[in-house]
Design a protein around this motif. Sequence first.
Motif, PDB file in Angstrom:
ATOM      1  N   SER A   4      -4.729 -13.440 -26.437  1.00 51.78           N
ATOM      2  CA  SER A   4      -5.595 -13.942 -27.510  1.00 51.78           C
ATOM      3  C   SER A   4      -6.801 -14.708 -27.002  1.00 51.78           C
ATOM      4  CB  SER A   4      -4.795 -14.854 -28.451  1.00 51.78           C
ATOM      5  OG  SER A   4      -3.784 -14.138 -29.118  1.00 51.78           O
ATOM      6  N   THR A  16      -0.716 -14.972 -23.119  1.00 47.01           N
ATOM      7  CA  THR A  16      -1.249 -14.334 -24.319  1.00 47.01           C
ATOM      8  C   THR A  16      -2.523 -13.575 -23.999  1.00 47.01           C
ATOM      9  OG1 THR A  16      -2.017 -14.721 -26.583  1.00 47.01           O
ATOM     10  CG2 THR A  16      -2.598 -16.385 -24.958  1.00 47.01           C
ATOM     11  N   GLY A  54       1.516 -12.347 -30.109  1.00 45.84           N
ATOM     12  CA  GLY A  54       0.928 -13.579 -29.613  1.00 45.84           C
ATOM     13  C   GLY A  54       1.990 -14.482 -29.006  1.00 45.84           C
ATOM     14  N   ARG A 111      -3.230  -9.878 -32.026  1.00 49.00           N
ATOM     15  CA  ARG A 111      -1.950 -10.571 -31.881  1.00 49.00           C
ATOM     16  C   ARG A 111      -1.013  -9.889 -30.891  1.00 49.00           C
ATOM     17  NH1 ARG A 111      -2.826 -14.089 -31.689  1.00 49.00           N
ATOM     18  NH2 ARG A 111      -0.913 -15.163 -32.239  1.00 49.00           N
TER      19      ARG A 111
END
Length: 353
Positions: free
Chosen positions: A216, A214, A83, A225
Amino acid sequence: MTLPTRAGLDAVPAYRQGRSAPAGASKLSSNESPHPPLPAVLAAVHDRLGTINRYPDMSAAALRAQLAVRYEVDVDLVTVGAGSVELAAQLIHAVAGEGDEVMFAWRSFEAYPSLVRIAGATPVAVPLNAGHAHDLDAMLAAITPRTRAIFVCNPNNPTGTVVSAADLERFVAAVPQRILVVIDEAYVHFDRTDSYGAGIELFRRHPHVAVLHTFSKAYGLAGLRIGYAIAPREVAENQRKVAVPFGVTDLAQTAALASLDAEDELALRIDEVVEQRDRLHELLVDAGWPAVASQANFVWVPAGDRTAELETLLRDGGVITRAFPGEGVRISSGSVEDIDRVAAALVREEAIA
């Protein structure tokens, strides 16, 4: 007998995860994607389950190679981490230590000050301006001989405001090249302004810029992650030295590669999140709350003394948010049903009043 502990850690608060939601409620506290994983991503991960007895490729060679092609950069400038928060920690450890300073706006990403203190450096928080955005002039004025890195969260978490491409260009050009400017673009996919993609362009033109992305948020891989950074060569080399060995799992790498191959489908989902974000902002403003126009996947309400009131109102309506006591409430953009629930809670407030 008292066991020894590291001095200074009493000043580091434990990271506070967004509150979970009870059954039937909407969890809008963690800026997660409201959509389930794409079928192609699930299939790719499923196909790799039979190899989890083996260590992952610590270099994430396949993923880094694909990202290098996409951004037309040397593969050695691309690093991966668990992440963008872990990558932020890598960058701080790569350039700063005891006696050094790392600057960021405040309020901004909640982990920044803790990550700086854990590295032994000193956090320097520069207040946001009246528009809840980065005060770039104040940040330039706060530079000292000890400044080693400056984080610009763009769009900013939790306020959702952005620094324009032109202002960011002027800022980076004014920062001495001995200082690393980290442009944290965790929410860039939701940005509909000219700042979209500005980080990579600045990286190409300036030798002291690093960019964080990221998987995410827009890609919906928060539970696996994984993120990546593009940084100057000497910084990227130091990142690899301080990174946790095998910190990015094989399943995460597999899901990231599959997601990059499914971006047309993901773009439709991102458009839905943006549409509901704008709807959420409009609902809050119409209900009399001072919501800030956002370019992220959430809306910030600087409610001040009424923060607890707004959090309670939404919680009673089945909506779990992220409250910063005395400052405001951040509400993630969810599904249509989630935002319908917010609307119902706000209407309920009007009815009670």
